[in-house]
Motif scaffolding. Structure first.
Motif, PDB file in Angstrom:
ATOM      1  N   PRO A   7       0.811  -1.220   0.000  1.00  0.00           N
ATOM      2  CA  PRO A   7       0.000   0.000   0.000  1.00  0.00           C
ATOM      3  C   PRO A   7       0.847   1.275   0.000  1.00  0.00           C
ATOM      4  CG  PRO A   7      -0.627  -1.448   1.829  1.00  0.00           C
ATOM      5  CD  PRO A   7       0.541  -2.068   1.156  1.00  0.00           C
ATOM      6  N   ASP A   8       2.094   1.161   0.429  1.00  0.00           N
ATOM      7  CA  ASP A   8       2.979   2.322   0.475  1.00  0.00           C
ATOM      8  C   ASP A   8       3.800   2.491  -0.797  1.00  0.00           C
ATOM      9  OD1 ASP A   8       2.125   2.816   3.087  1.00  0.00           O
ATOM     10  OD2 ASP A   8       3.656   1.476   3.914  1.00  0.00           O
ATOM     11  N   SER A   9       3.623   1.604  -1.771  1.00  0.00           N
ATOM     12  CA  SER A   9       4.438   1.685  -2.983  1.00  0.00           C
ATOM     13  C   SER A   9       3.929   2.790  -3.901  1.00  0.00           C
ATOM     14  CB  SER A   9       4.455   0.345  -3.715  1.00  0.00           C
ATOM     15  OG  SER A   9       3.178   0.042  -4.195  1.00  0.00           O
ATOM     16  N   LEU A  10       4.794   3.184  -4.816  1.00  0.00           N
ATOM     17  CA  LEU A  10       4.484   4.265  -5.741  1.00  0.00           C
ATOM     18  C   LEU A  10       4.893   3.826  -7.143  1.00  0.00           C
ATOM     19  CD1 LEU A  10       3.733   7.295  -6.231  1.00  0.00           C
ATOM     20  CD2 LEU A  10       6.152   7.793  -5.831  1.00  0.00           C
ATOM     21  N   ARG A  11       4.019   3.967  -8.102  1.00  0.00           N
ATOM     22  CA  ARG A  11       4.312   3.620  -9.498  1.00  0.00           C
ATOM     23  C   ARG A  11       4.921   4.847 -10.153  1.00  0.00           C
ATOM     24  NH1 ARG A  11       5.402   2.619 -14.498  1.00  0.00           N
ATOM     25  NH2 ARG A  11       4.306   0.947 -15.571  1.00  0.00           N
ATOM     26  N   VAL A  12       6.137   4.690 -10.630  1.00  0.00           N
ATOM     27  CA  VAL A  12       6.820   5.775 -11.328  1.00  0.00           C
ATOM     28  C   VAL A  12       6.807   5.438 -12.814  1.00  0.00           C
ATOM     29  CG1 VAL A  12       8.988   7.030 -11.595  1.00  0.00           C
ATOM     30  CG2 VAL A  12       8.279   6.236  -9.334  1.00  0.00           C
TER      31      VAL A  12
END
Length: 170
Positions: free
Chosen positions: A81-86
């Motif tokens: 849930p803390d990940s970020l798609r770059v």
């Protein structure tokens, strides 16, 4: 190509009812589509099928088995849930701000899980157009749902099929 994809979605809305690609190609020819459009759509659909099957990889029943053994498969980990798609520069350029914003909207709304988002991005990158139009991206999202045998809920379906041309901002 997108007219062919819409035809496939409308006529084979239950993904398992869709014939194999070679037979589908003959049916599309009989429906009056041009050979180039059919070929592009079949190649795109083949990539969609491969991507959808690739997300269904799981470990064998024995969790302690060695992944170097023949037949062992890797486990796809769920996104934190803390990940970020770059997005890469190529993705940003090919998809454009409007399409990327729509993908973010669907994801934030909880209707586009990360594994499906990645397939949407992959198939959008394989689609013509620079940038991919929002209408074309909506077709791609519908086709990704279709490939998983899922139908988006009514509100999502309305958003995907809604014509935004006549909308007035408040």
């Amino acid at each position: 190509m997108f007219e062919v994809l819409v035809y496939v979605y409308e006529n084979y809305w239950q993904g398992d009812a869709c014939p194999e690609l070679q037979r589908l190609g003959r049916k599309l020819t009989a429906a009056g589509f041009e050979a180039e459009e059919i070929q592009a759509a079949l190649i795109w659909l083949d990539g969609l099928n491969a991507a959808a099957q690739g997300t269904q990889i799981s470990l064998p029943a024995s969790a302690s088995s060695d992944l170097t053994e023949p037949g062992a498969r890797a486990l796809i980990q769920p996104q934190s849930p803390d990940s970020l798609r770059v997005y890469s520069v190529a993705e940003q350029t090919h998809l454009g701000a409007q399409s990327l914003g729509f993908v973010s909207f669907l994801e934030a709304s909880g209707v586009l899980p990360p594994h499906m988002r990645e397939i949407v991005i992959d198939r959008a990158m394989a689609a013509p157009g620079d940038p991919v139009t929002l209408d074309d991206l909506k077709i791609i999202v519908l086709m990704v749902y279709w490939s998983f045998g899922e139908e988006p809920d009514a509100l999502v379906l309305d958003e995907l099929c809604d014509d935004t041309e006549g909308r007035l901002a408040h």
